[in-house]
Write a protein that holds these residues in place. Structure first.
Motif, PDB file in Angstrom:
ATOM      1  N   TYR A  16      16.615  29.417 -26.494  1.00 50.34           N
ATOM      2  CA  TYR A  16      16.821  30.729 -25.882  1.00 50.34           C
ATOM      3  C   TYR A  16      18.258  31.204 -26.101  1.00 50.34           C
ATOM      4  O   TYR A  16      18.497  32.320 -26.568  1.00 50.34           O
ATOM      5  CB  TYR A  16      16.500  30.653 -24.384  1.00 50.34           C
ATOM      6  N   PHE A  17      19.224  30.348 -25.779  1.00 51.00           N
ATOM      7  CA  PHE A  17      20.625  30.748 -25.908  1.00 51.00           C
ATOM      8  C   PHE A  17      21.071  30.806 -27.370  1.00 51.00           C
ATOM      9  O   PHE A  17      21.923  31.608 -27.720  1.00 51.00           O
ATOM     10  CB  PHE A  17      21.534  29.830 -25.079  1.00 51.00           C
ATOM     11  N   TYR A  61      27.291  28.049 -23.967  1.00 47.31           N
ATOM     12  CA  TYR A  61      27.164  29.278 -24.762  1.00 47.31           C
ATOM     13  C   TYR A  61      28.030  30.418 -24.211  1.00 47.31           C
ATOM     14  O   TYR A  61      28.019  31.511 -24.751  1.00 47.31           O
ATOM     15  CB  TYR A  61      25.696  29.712 -24.837  1.00 47.31           C
ATOM     16  N   GLY A  62      28.757  30.157 -23.134  1.00 49.23           N
ATOM     17  CA  GLY A  62      29.671  31.154 -22.601  1.00 49.23           C
ATOM     18  C   GLY A  62      29.097  32.023 -21.496  1.00 49.23           C
ATOM     19  O   GLY A  62      29.738  32.970 -21.060  1.00 49.23           O
ATOM     20  N   GLU A  63      27.900  31.704 -21.012  1.00 46.84           N
ATOM     21  CA  GLU A  63      27.295  32.467 -19.916  1.00 46.84           C
ATOM     22  C   GLU A  63      27.500  31.729 -18.611  1.00 46.84           C
ATOM     23  O   GLU A  63      27.374  30.512 -18.552  1.00 46.84           O
ATOM     24  CB  GLU A  63      25.791  32.671 -20.148  1.00 46.84           C
ATOM     25  N   LYS A  64      27.786  32.475 -17.581  1.00 48.09           N
ATOM     26  CA  LYS A  64      27.936  31.889 -16.259  1.00 48.09           C
ATOM     27  C   LYS A  64      26.718  32.269 -15.429  1.00 48.09           C
ATOM     28  O   LYS A  64      26.457  33.441 -15.207  1.00 48.09           O
ATOM     29  CB  LYS A  64      29.208  32.388 -15.594  1.00 48.09           C
ATOM     30  N   LEU A  65      25.972  31.266 -14.998  1.00 45.14           N
ATOM     31  CA  LEU A  65      24.784  31.491 -14.172  1.00 45.14           C
ATOM     32  C   LEU A  65      25.073  31.064 -12.742  1.00 45.14           C
ATOM     33  O   LEU A  65      25.857  30.148 -12.510  1.00 45.14           O
ATOM     34  CB  LEU A  65      23.598  30.671 -14.691  1.00 45.14           C
ATOM     35  N   THR A  66      24.400  31.681 -11.814  1.00 45.17           N
ATOM     36  CA  THR A  66      24.450  31.221 -10.425  1.00 45.17           C
ATOM     37  C   THR A  66      23.395  30.130 -10.262  1.00 45.17           C
ATOM     38  O   THR A  66      22.532  29.947 -11.124  1.00 45.17           O
ATOM     39  CB  THR A  66      24.146  32.360  -9.442  1.00 45.17           C
ATOM     40  N   LEU A  67      23.429  29.453  -9.143  1.00 47.05           N
ATOM     41  CA  LEU A  67      22.423  28.445  -8.824  1.00 47.05           C
ATOM     42  C   LEU A  67      21.031  29.060  -8.868  1.00 47.05           C
ATOM     43  O   LEU A  67      20.120  28.521  -9.481  1.00 47.05           O
ATOM     44  CB  LEU A  67      22.716  27.853  -7.442  1.00 47.05           C
ATOM     45  N   GLY A  68      20.868  30.209  -8.242  1.00 42.02           N
ATOM     46  CA  GLY A  68      19.566  30.883  -8.212  1.00 42.02           C
ATOM     47  C   GLY A  68      19.085  31.271  -9.604  1.00 42.02           C
ATOM     48  O   GLY A  68      17.897  31.150  -9.914  1.00 42.02           O
ATOM     49  N   GLU A  69      19.992  31.758 -10.445  1.00 39.98           N
ATOM     50  CA  GLU A  69      19.613  32.136 -11.811  1.00 39.98           C
ATOM     51  C   GLU A  69      19.178  30.916 -12.617  1.00 39.98           C
ATOM     52  O   GLU A  69      18.205  30.973 -13.372  1.00 39.98           O
ATOM     53  CB  GLU A  69      20.774  32.844 -12.517  1.00 39.98           C
ATOM     54  N   LEU A 126      15.389  30.282 -14.104  1.00 44.91           N
ATOM     55  CA  LEU A 126      15.060  30.135 -15.521  1.00 44.91           C
ATOM     56  C   LEU A 126      14.042  29.032 -15.774  1.00 44.91           C
ATOM     57  O   LEU A 126      13.393  29.024 -16.819  1.00 44.91           O
ATOM     58  CB  LEU A 126      16.323  29.860 -16.344  1.00 44.91           C
ATOM     59  N   ILE A 127      13.883  28.101 -14.850  1.00 37.80           N
ATOM     60  CA  ILE A 127      12.958  26.983 -15.071  1.00 37.80           C
ATOM     61  C   ILE A 127      11.543  27.491 -15.403  1.00 37.80           C
ATOM     62  O   ILE A 127      11.018  27.165 -16.454  1.00 37.80           O
ATOM     63  CB  ILE A 127      12.962  25.997 -13.884  1.00 37.80           C
ATOM     64  N   PRO A 128      10.926  28.315 -14.562  1.00 39.25           N
ATOM     65  CA  PRO A 128       9.569  28.748 -14.907  1.00 39.25           C
ATOM     66  C   PRO A 128       9.516  29.811 -16.002  1.00 39.25           C
ATOM     67  O   PRO A 128       8.486  29.999 -16.630  1.00 39.25           O
ATOM     68  CB  PRO A 128       9.013  29.295 -13.598  1.00 39.25           C
ATOM     69  N   THR A 129      10.618  30.484 -16.263  1.00 41.04           N
ATOM     70  CA  THR A 129      10.593  31.561 -17.251  1.00 41.04           C
ATOM     71  C   THR A 129      10.845  31.081 -18.676  1.00 41.04           C
ATOM     72  O   THR A 129      10.811  31.883 -19.596  1.00 41.04           O
ATOM     73  CB  THR A 129      11.623  32.659 -16.907  1.00 41.04           C
ATOM     74  N   LEU A 130      11.086  29.790 -18.865  1.00 37.19           N
ATOM     75  CA  LEU A 130      11.330  29.286 -20.214  1.00 37.19           C
ATOM     76  C   LEU A 130      10.050  29.124 -21.026  1.00 37.19           C
ATOM     77  O   LEU A 130      10.098  28.723 -22.167  1.00 37.19           O
ATOM     78  CB  LEU A 130      12.097  27.964 -20.169  1.00 37.19           C
ATOM     79  N   GLY A 131       8.921  29.429 -20.459  1.00 37.52           N
ATOM     80  CA  GLY A 131       7.671  29.385 -21.215  1.00 37.52           C
ATOM     81  C   GLY A 131       6.550  28.743 -20.441  1.00 37.52           C
ATOM     82  O   GLY A 131       6.751  27.809 -19.683  1.00 37.52           O
ATOM     83  N   ALA A 132       5.362  29.263 -20.647  1.00 31.88           N
ATOM     84  CA  ALA A 132       4.175  28.765 -19.943  1.00 31.88           C
ATOM     85  C   ALA A 132       3.901  27.304 -20.291  1.00 31.88           C
ATOM     86  O   ALA A 132       3.460  26.534 -19.449  1.00 31.88           O
ATOM     87  CB  ALA A 132       2.972  29.626 -20.262  1.00 31.88           C
ATOM     88  N   GLY A 133       4.169  26.909 -21.532  1.00 32.83           N
ATOM     89  CA  GLY A 133       3.948  25.523 -21.938  1.00 32.83           C
ATOM     90  C   GLY A 133       4.821  24.575 -21.146  1.00 32.83           C
ATOM     91  O   GLY A 133       4.381  23.502 -20.745  1.00 32.83           O
ATOM     92  N   ALA A 155      16.183  20.305  -9.501  1.00 38.33           N
ATOM     93  CA  ALA A 155      17.633  20.481  -9.337  1.00 38.33           C
ATOM     94  C   ALA A 155      18.373  19.977 -10.579  1.00 38.33           C
ATOM     95  O   ALA A 155      19.307  20.627 -11.057  1.00 38.33           O
ATOM     96  CB  ALA A 155      18.119  19.746  -8.092  1.00 38.33           C
ATOM     97  N   ILE A 156      17.941  18.841 -11.122  1.00 41.48           N
ATOM     98  CA  ILE A 156      18.580  18.298 -12.330  1.00 41.48           C
ATOM     99  C   ILE A 156      18.338  19.222 -13.515  1.00 41.48           C
ATOM    100  O   ILE A 156      19.237  19.463 -14.325  1.00 41.48           O
ATOM    101  CB  ILE A 156      18.085  16.861 -12.604  1.00 41.48           C
ATOM    102  N   GLU A 157      17.129  19.772 -13.625  1.00 37.95           N
ATOM    103  CA  GLU A 157      16.823  20.705 -14.716  1.00 37.95           C
ATOM    104  C   GLU A 157      17.654  21.983 -14.594  1.00 37.95           C
ATOM    105  O   GLU A 157      18.150  22.508 -15.592  1.00 37.95           O
ATOM    106  CB  GLU A 157      15.333  21.016 -14.733  1.00 37.95           C
ATOM    107  N   ALA A 158      17.813  22.479 -13.378  1.00 40.66           N
ATOM    108  CA  ALA A 158      18.639  23.667 -13.168  1.00 40.66           C
ATOM    109  C   ALA A 158      20.090  23.364 -13.528  1.00 40.66           C
ATOM    110  O   ALA A 158      20.781  24.197 -14.124  1.00 40.66           O
ATOM    111  CB  ALA A 158      18.534  24.146 -11.723  1.00 40.66           C
ATOM    112  N   TYR A 159      20.557  22.175 -13.179  1.00 37.86           N
ATOM    113  CA  TYR A 159      21.914  21.721 -13.529  1.00 37.86           C
ATOM    114  C   TYR A 159      22.082  21.723 -15.052  1.00 37.86           C
ATOM    115  O   TYR A 159      23.093  22.182 -15.578  1.00 37.86           O
ATOM    116  CB  TYR A 159      22.103  20.320 -12.957  1.00 37.86           C
ATOM    117  N   MET A 160      21.061  21.236 -15.749  1.00 38.35           N
ATOM    118  CA  MET A 160      21.092  21.206 -17.208  1.00 38.35           C
ATOM    119  C   MET A 160      21.161  22.622 -17.767  1.00 38.35           C
ATOM    120  O   MET A 160      21.988  22.919 -18.633  1.00 38.35           O
ATOM    121  CB  MET A 160      19.840  20.494 -17.734  1.00 38.35           C
TER     122      MET A 160
END
Length: 148
Positions: A114-115, A51-59, A63-70, A38-43
């Motif tokens: 990414y951004f 960067y000017g993008e509005k994300l939903t909670l779900g988005e 993004l947590i697992p899609t930021l890279g396999a590492g 939850a804290i990582e999603a908040y970040m």
């Protein structure tokens, strides 16, 4: 101020939040993983906002697992550390906090990268922040943890 500088500052603060949250002894298995997610999603939500993008909670959670396999591998390692040695008083709590803080920091750096690739050299965009308390409650509910 550049978006990159503002976002990196937010990442550092969020990594400290994740480290602190993970270092708190909790007897509920998986509670730390949910809380730090939850804290990582908040970040990520706020880095996107800078960067000017509005994300939903779900988005943001998505993004947590899609930021890279590492990053996912480090998250898994952090979870394993937390669930194994995290119950050892003091030393285990510190190790668990350090692992979670490091993982959150790495994830934040990946989000900034990414951004920054998407919006190079952009100036920071003012946006409304969300209370971390409200965000964590909503994110935990989204992850299936019900509050009393």
């Amino acid at each position: 101020m550049t978006a990159e500088k503002a976002a990196r500052s937010w990442v550092e603060e969020s990594a400290l939040r994740a480290a602190g949250a993970a270092a708190i002894p909790m007897p509920v298995p998986g509670a730390h993983t949910a809380l730090t997610s939850a804290i990582e999603a908040y970040m990520i939500f706020h880095v996107a906002g800078i960067y000017g993008e509005k994300l939903t909670l779900g988005e943001a959670l998505g993004l947590i697992p899609t930021l890279g396999a590492g990053i996912v591998a480090r998250k898994a390692a952090s979870t394993i550390v937390g669930e194994t040695v995290g119950h050892i008083p003091f030393a285990g709590w510190l190790l668990k906090g350090a692992a979670s803080g490091g993982t959150a920091f790495a994830m934040g750096v990946a989000a900034v990268s990414y951004f920054e690739k998407k919006y190079p050299a952009r100036e920071a965009v003012p946006f409304d922040t969300v209370s971390i308390k409200d965000w964590v409650k909503a994110a935990l509910a989204h992850l299936g943890f019900k509050s009393k």
